[in-house]
Motif scaffolding. Structure first.
Motif, short mmCIF file in Angstrom:
data_model
loop_
_atom_site.label_atom_id
_atom_site.label_comp_id
_atom_site.label_asym_id
_atom_site.label_seq_id
_atom_site.Cartn_x
_atom_site.Cartn_y
_atom_site.Cartn_z
N ASP A 1 -11.80 -0.10 -8.93
CA ASP A 1 -10.61 -0.96 -8.96
C ASP A 1 -9.52 -0.53 -7.98
OD1 ASP A 1 -11.35 -2.95 -10.80
OD2 ASP A 1 -11.03 -1.58 -12.46
N ARG A 2 -9.83 0.36 -7.09
CA ARG A 2 -8.83 0.79 -6.10
C ARG A 2 -8.44 -0.36 -5.17
NH1 ARG A 2 -11.18 6.90 -5.00
NH2 ARG A 2 -10.61 7.61 -7.10
N HIS A 3 -9.36 -1.28 -4.94
CA HIS A 3 -9.05 -2.42 -4.08
C HIS A 3 -7.90 -3.26 -4.66
CE1 HIS A 3 -10.98 -5.58 -6.60
NE2 HIS A 3 -11.68 -4.56 -7.04
N VAL A 4 -7.76 -3.28 -5.98
CA VAL A 4 -6.69 -4.06 -6.61
C VAL A 4 -5.32 -3.48 -6.24
CG1 VAL A 4 -5.70 -4.79 -8.83
CG2 VAL A 4 -8.19 -4.73 -8.52
N ILE A 5 -5.18 -2.18 -6.40
CA ILE A 5 -3.90 -1.54 -6.09
C ILE A 5 -3.65 -1.54 -4.59
CG2 ILE A 5 -2.53 0.59 -6.30
CD1 ILE A 5 -3.07 -1.06 -8.93
N ALA A 6 -4.70 -1.40 -3.79
CA ALA A 6 -4.53 -1.48 -2.34
C ALA A 6 -4.00 -2.85 -1.94
CB ALA A 6 -5.85 -1.18 -1.64
N ALA A 7 -4.52 -3.91 -2.54
CA ALA A 7 -4.02 -5.26 -2.25
C ALA A 7 -2.57 -5.39 -2.72
CB ALA A 7 -4.91 -6.31 -2.92
N ASP A 8 -2.26 -4.80 -3.89
CA ASP A 8 -0.87 -4.81 -4.37
C ASP A 8 0.05 -4.13 -3.37
OD1 ASP A 8 -1.63 -6.02 -6.75
OD2 ASP A 8 -1.52 -4.18 -7.94
N MET A 9 -0.37 -2.98 -2.88
CA MET A 9 0.45 -2.25 -1.92
C MET A 9 0.67 -3.08 -0.66
SD MET A 9 -1.41 1.45 -2.45
CE MET A 9 -0.77 2.18 -0.95
N LYS A 10 -0.38 -3.71 -0.19
CA LYS A 10 -0.31 -4.49 1.06
C LYS A 10 0.71 -5.62 0.95
CE LYS A 10 -1.59 -6.09 5.06
NZ LYS A 10 -1.38 -5.40 6.31
N CYS A 11 0.76 -6.28 -0.21
CA CYS A 11 1.65 -7.44 -0.33
C CYS A 11 2.99 -7.08 -0.99
CB CYS A 11 0.96 -8.58 -1.07
SG CYS A 11 0.70 -8.28 -2.82
N GLY A 12 3.18 -5.82 -1.35
CA GLY A 12 4.45 -5.42 -1.95
C GLY A 12 4.59 -5.80 -3.41
N ALA A 13 3.48 -5.94 -4.11
CA ALA A 13 3.53 -6.31 -5.53
C ALA A 13 4.17 -5.20 -6.35
CB ALA A 13 2.13 -6.59 -6.05
N GLU A 14 4.89 -5.61 -7.38
CA GLU A 14 5.50 -4.66 -8.29
C GLU A 14 4.68 -4.47 -9.55
OE1 GLU A 14 9.46 -6.05 -9.04
OE2 GLU A 14 10.00 -5.97 -6.92
N ALA A 15 3.74 -5.37 -9.80
CA ALA A 15 2.93 -5.29 -11.03
C ALA A 15 1.55 -5.87 -10.80
CB ALA A 15 3.62 -6.03 -12.16
N THR A 16 0.62 -5.38 -11.61
CA THR A 16 -0.73 -5.91 -11.70
C THR A 16 -0.94 -6.30 -13.16
OG1 THR A 16 -1.76 -4.76 -9.87
CG2 THR A 16 -3.17 -5.25 -11.71
N VAL A 17 -1.53 -7.46 -13.38
CA VAL A 17 -1.80 -7.93 -14.73
C VAL A 17 -3.31 -7.85 -14.95
CG1 VAL A 17 -1.60 -9.86 -16.33
CG2 VAL A 17 0.19 -9.45 -14.63
N THR A 18 -3.71 -7.10 -15.99
CA THR A 18 -5.13 -6.89 -16.24
C THR A 18 -5.39 -6.55 -17.70
OG1 THR A 18 -7.09 -5.59 -15.60
CG2 THR A 18 -4.98 -4.43 -15.61
N PHE A 19 -6.57 -6.92 -18.18
CA PHE A 19 -7.02 -6.47 -19.50
C PHE A 19 -7.55 -5.04 -19.41
CE2 PHE A 19 -7.48 -11.09 -20.21
CZ PHE A 19 -6.83 -11.20 -21.43
N ASN A 20 -7.83 -4.58 -18.22
CA ASN A 20 -8.52 -3.31 -17.98
C ASN A 20 -7.53 -2.19 -17.70
OD1 ASN A 20 -10.43 -1.42 -17.38
ND2 ASN A 20 -11.16 -2.41 -15.53
N LEU A 21 -6.67 -1.88 -18.65
CA LEU A 21 -5.62 -0.88 -18.44
C LEU A 21 -6.16 0.51 -18.16
CD1 LEU A 21 -3.10 -1.95 -21.24
CD2 LEU A 21 -3.09 -2.59 -18.83
#
Length: 156
Positions: free
Chosen positions: A61-81
């Motif tokens: 799931d590192r790709h999720v946070i990498a995409a967040d970083m790229k777009c400047g996201a402040e949060a990720t929403v997931t069932f997979n905490l």
């Protein structure tokens, strides 16, 4: 205000899960993904792959946070905490939220708007709001309860 963001890799899960776990047809899944991309044309995040090596959360799931970083996201929403521990994300100032928590937050920002959207979604998907809330209760029980309490659509 929040804006949805996703990469092709992130969309793999909503492509797989309905087919494997919800008995959705390939046509239904294609329709869902086409609608997501059509309605949120600016949501696509690309060119984040070089950031994956900087991350320490679950490798799958590192790709999720990498995409967040790229777009400047402040949060990720997931069932997979469990794949996104705080210690792995603190450096990047990205919060991970369970969908129920996220939806409750949205509800409190504008309850009338959210209830109206739920009525529209229910009419399109299952017929009436009560039926939609039964489904939502499984993954977002607190949100479903809030919506149940204020089921009346506003006249605005």
């Amino acid at each position: 205000m929040c804006f949805p963001r996703w990469s092709n890799e992130i969309l793999d899960e909503p492509r797989r899960t309905p087919l494997e776990k919800l008995d959705a047809s390939p046509g239904q899944v294609d329709h869902l993904l086409n609608e997501l991309n059509r309605r949120f044309a600016d949501a696509r995040v690309d060119c984040f792959e070089t950031l994956v090596g900087l991350l320490t959360n679950d490798p799958g799931d590192r790709h999720v946070i990498a995409a967040d970083m790229k777009c400047g996201a402040e949060a990720t929403v997931t069932f997979n905490l469990q794949h996104f521990p705080d210690a792995a994300l603190d450096t990047w100032n990205i919060e991970v939220q369970y969908p129920d928590e996220f939806l409750v937050h949205l509800y409190h920002l504008n309850p009338d708007l959210i209830v109206n959207i739920l009525h529209e979604q229910a009419a399109f998907v299952v017929g009436i709001l009560a039926q939609l809330l039964v489904v939502l209760k499984h993954g977002a029980p607190n949100f479903a309860q809030l919506a149940l309490v204020s089921r009346k659509p506003s006249s605005t």
